[in-house]
Enzyme design. Structure first.
Site, PDB file in Angstrom:
ATOM      1  N   ARG A 154       0.835  -1.219   0.000  1.00 38.69           N
ATOM      2  CA  ARG A 154       0.000   0.000   0.000  1.00 38.69           C
ATOM      3  C   ARG A 154       0.866   1.264   0.000  1.00 38.69           C
ATOM      4  O   ARG A 154       0.550   2.257   0.653  1.00 38.69           O
ATOM      5  CB  ARG A 154      -0.950   0.012   1.218  1.00 38.69           C
ATOM      6  N   SER A 222     -11.883  -0.937   2.384  1.00 36.59           N
ATOM      7  CA  SER A 222     -11.068  -1.388   3.513  1.00 36.59           C
ATOM      8  C   SER A 222     -10.429  -0.171   4.183  1.00 36.59           C
ATOM      9  O   SER A 222      -9.660   0.547   3.550  1.00 36.59           O
ATOM     10  CB  SER A 222      -9.984  -2.351   3.034  1.00 36.59           C
ATOM     11  N   GLU A 318      -5.709   2.964   6.038  1.00 43.03           N
ATOM     12  CA  GLU A 318      -5.316   2.923   4.631  1.00 43.03           C
ATOM     13  C   GLU A 318      -5.917   4.107   3.881  1.00 43.03           C
ATOM     14  O   GLU A 318      -5.354   4.608   2.918  1.00 43.03           O
ATOM     15  CB  GLU A 318      -5.832   1.591   4.053  1.00 43.03           C
TER      16      GLU A 318
END
Length: 336
Positions: A154, A222, A318
């Site tokens: 990520r 998410s 995130e």
């Protein structure tokens, strides 16, 4: 003239910005002054505006996919504003598989390299040939190959050294003609017939069963990264929690499932104002409305504290959180 941002990010908090500019061609982009503060936006599926953003939101809406057949692969040169899932579907329909594990990830092609999107055992970096971007300082278009993009979990150079210095304009993907399925994750291991289409359909079915449609129930997908912990930490955790899902990250580290940690902590359905930990998928926070940025921050804080107390693991979000003039990060250290 203030512009509402509620419909421009899928978490849909009531928020505004000073100015919104939609970019449909590169010449338009090169003419911008980029007076700060500014924020680059795709479809807003991984960004939450917490309050009034006192700056310019630059929405990338350039379109176009150029396909070149080469000896061993197909090169797809994709404009930043192209919808990611549509690209996955179209490339599959045209006999160019490879992206099927990344189906149904919301957002644009231009946003995909920033956090190196990944799902079901595949990361975008696997297929990147190069990324082109506008250098904000010089107004020149520059190109980075896969190695130069410094992809991580990520993560990429666009989140680090080039943050606020670059606007991605083109993403080039190399899809090998020799298709190799990636079936390491759960539901994909049960497939009777393994084809690109069957993998695609299973990923879509699984995501639809776990993740609420952001255009029906506001969410940003998410919300937390899967934590990366040392092998020693994992060994200790497994003694107390033998069911903990874990995956090898490198020789010294494993990745563990953030959604499982949140669910086992009993947080599904936990609610602050209109913000809720989703009943089906604990990794997702949903917004039922009548909520603000402070409510969301309170929810993030509460979840981080609960996971730390229970597992001594720090969760990192995130999703990109935009405050009054800049991105902000909610961490345990803030409250130490």
């Amino acid at each position: 003239m203030a512009q509402s941002l509620q419909s421009f990010h899928t978490f849909s908090l009531a928020s505004q910005c000073s100015q919104l500019i939609e970019i449909t061609d590169l010449a338009q982009l090169q003419q911008l002054t980029f007076a700060s503060p500014f924020c680059i936006l795709g479809e807003g599926s991984n960004t939450v505006f917490l309050s009034t953003y006192q700056g310019t939101v630059i929405k990338m809406a350039t379109r176009g996919v150029n396909t070149t057949e080469r000896q061993d692969d197909y090169l797809l040169e994709v404009a930043a504003g192209e919808n990611w899932h549509q690209l996955v579907r179209d490339s599959l329909a045209q006999g160019m598989p490879g992206l099927e594990n990344l189906a149904l990830i919301p957002g644009t092609a231009g946003a995909a390299p920033v956090q190196n999107i990944g799902a079901y055992g595949v990361e975008l970096a696997k297929y990147i040939e190069y990324v082109e971007y506008l250098d904000i300082a010089t107004k020149q278009i520059k190109r980075l190959n896969k190695q130069q993009c410094l992809f991580g979990y990520r993560d990429s150079i666009f989140k680090q050294q080039l943050k606020n210095k670059a606007v991605i304009t083109t993403v080039a993907l190399a899809l090998p003609k020799q298709w190799q399925p990636e079936l390491s994750y759960g539901p994909l291991q049960q497939l009777d017939t393994v084809t690109p289409q069957s993998v695609f359909e299973q990923v879509v079915t699984t995501r639809n069963s776990k993740l609420p449609d952001p255009y029906v129930l506001a969410n940003a997908g998410s919300f937390f990264k899967n934590p990366i912990i040392t092998n020693q930490q994992l060994h200790t955790l497994l003694q107390a929690h033998p069911q903990l899902p874990h995956y090898v990250y490198d020789e010294q580290h494993h990745k563990v499932a953030a959604g499982w940690l949140i669910e086992q902590a009993g947080l599904k359905g936990h609610r602050i104002a209109g913000i809720e930990v989703h009943q089906q998928q604990a990794l997702v926070l949903v917004n039922h409305g009548n909520s603000n940025g402070d409510d969301l921050i309170a929810m993030i804080t509460y979840i981080q504290q609960q996971i730390w107390q229970r597992y001594q693991i720090e969760l990192h979000h995130e999703v990109r959180l935009m405050a009054v003039t800049d991105e902000c990060h909610i961490t345990l250290e803030d409250r130490a």
